[in-house]
Design a protein around this motif. Structure first.
Motif, PDB file in Angstrom:
ATOM      1  N   TRP A  49     -26.712 -44.452  -2.162  1.00 53.26           N
ATOM      2  CA  TRP A  49     -27.028 -44.247  -0.760  1.00 53.26           C
ATOM      3  C   TRP A  49     -28.114 -43.183  -0.642  1.00 53.26           C
ATOM      4  O   TRP A  49     -28.275 -42.347  -1.510  1.00 53.26           O
ATOM      5  CB  TRP A  49     -25.817 -43.757   0.020  1.00 53.26           C
ATOM      6  N   TRP A  77     -33.382 -46.686  16.775  1.00 51.62           N
ATOM      7  CA  TRP A  77     -32.730 -47.827  16.117  1.00 51.62           C
ATOM      8  C   TRP A  77     -33.746 -48.780  15.502  1.00 51.62           C
ATOM      9  O   TRP A  77     -33.445 -49.491  14.556  1.00 51.62           O
ATOM     10  CB  TRP A  77     -31.776 -48.516  17.088  1.00 51.62           C
ATOM     11  N   ALA A 106     -31.520 -48.355   7.353  1.00 56.48           N
ATOM     12  CA  ALA A 106     -30.342 -49.057   6.833  1.00 56.48           C
ATOM     13  C   ALA A 106     -29.696 -49.932   7.901  1.00 56.48           C
ATOM     14  O   ALA A 106     -29.921 -49.754   9.097  1.00 56.48           O
ATOM     15  CB  ALA A 106     -29.319 -48.046   6.324  1.00 56.48           C
ATOM     16  N   ASP A 107     -28.889 -50.856   7.459  1.00 56.82           N
ATOM     17  CA  ASP A 107     -28.167 -51.689   8.424  1.00 56.82           C
ATOM     18  C   ASP A 107     -26.851 -51.040   8.855  1.00 56.82           C
ATOM     19  O   ASP A 107     -26.254 -51.426   9.838  1.00 56.82           O
ATOM     20  CB  ASP A 107     -27.923 -53.093   7.863  1.00 56.82           C
ATOM     21  N   LYS A 108     -26.396 -50.032   8.114  1.00 56.69           N
ATOM     22  CA  LYS A 108     -25.204 -49.259   8.483  1.00 56.69           C
ATOM     23  C   LYS A 108     -25.591 -47.794   8.472  1.00 56.69           C
ATOM     24  O   LYS A 108     -26.323 -47.340   7.606  1.00 56.69           O
ATOM     25  CB  LYS A 108     -24.079 -49.506   7.493  1.00 56.69           C
ATOM     26  N   THR A 109     -25.089 -47.041   9.449  1.00 52.12           N
ATOM     27  CA  THR A 109     -25.476 -45.643   9.553  1.00 52.12           C
ATOM     28  C   THR A 109     -24.270 -44.730   9.670  1.00 52.12           C
ATOM     29  O   THR A 109     -23.208 -45.123  10.152  1.00 52.12           O
ATOM     30  CB  THR A 109     -26.386 -45.390  10.769  1.00 52.12           C
ATOM     31  N   PHE A 110     -24.446 -43.510   9.241  1.00 51.77           N
ATOM     32  CA  PHE A 110     -23.500 -42.418   9.433  1.00 51.77           C
ATOM     33  C   PHE A 110     -24.325 -41.299  10.054  1.00 51.77           C
ATOM     34  O   PHE A 110     -25.246 -40.798   9.442  1.00 51.77           O
ATOM     35  CB  PHE A 110     -22.896 -41.978   8.103  1.00 51.77           C
TER      36      PHE A 110
END
Length: 89
Positions: free
Chosen positions: A21, A76, A81-85
């Motif tokens: 990541w 956005w 990435a397609d997933k975020t934190f």
């Protein structure tokens, strides 16, 4: 006061996420160059690694609050990435 913990915060995130990541930082470029890099030259090495990606915010967004930035279309469209934190200091 925030800049004092900035390097530690990024290192802590990198130490606690999977090695494949990366962390994308949305930054005020002027603040980054004049406040962060001056006081924390170690951040240069982190950014040179494959695990930290810098994305400068447009000037008109540099004074917005995190929730306002998150609500913008620009953010956005520029997330890598397609997933975020999401975290903020």
């Amino acid at each position: 006061w925030f800049h004092r913990r900035f390097t530690f915060m990024i290192q802590n995130v990198l130490a606690n996420i999977p090695k494949d990541w990366s962390v994308q930082l949305f930054v005020n470029q002027e603040w980054w160059e004049n406040e962060i890099l001056v006081l924390h030259p170690g951040m240069i090495n982190l950014v040179k690694s494959d695990r930290v990606v810098l994305t400068p915010l447009p000037k008109h967004m540099t004074r917005l609050k995190p929730k306002q930035i998150m609500a913008s279309e620009w953010i956005w469209q520029n997330v890598l990435a397609d997933k975020t934190f999401w975290f903020s200091g």
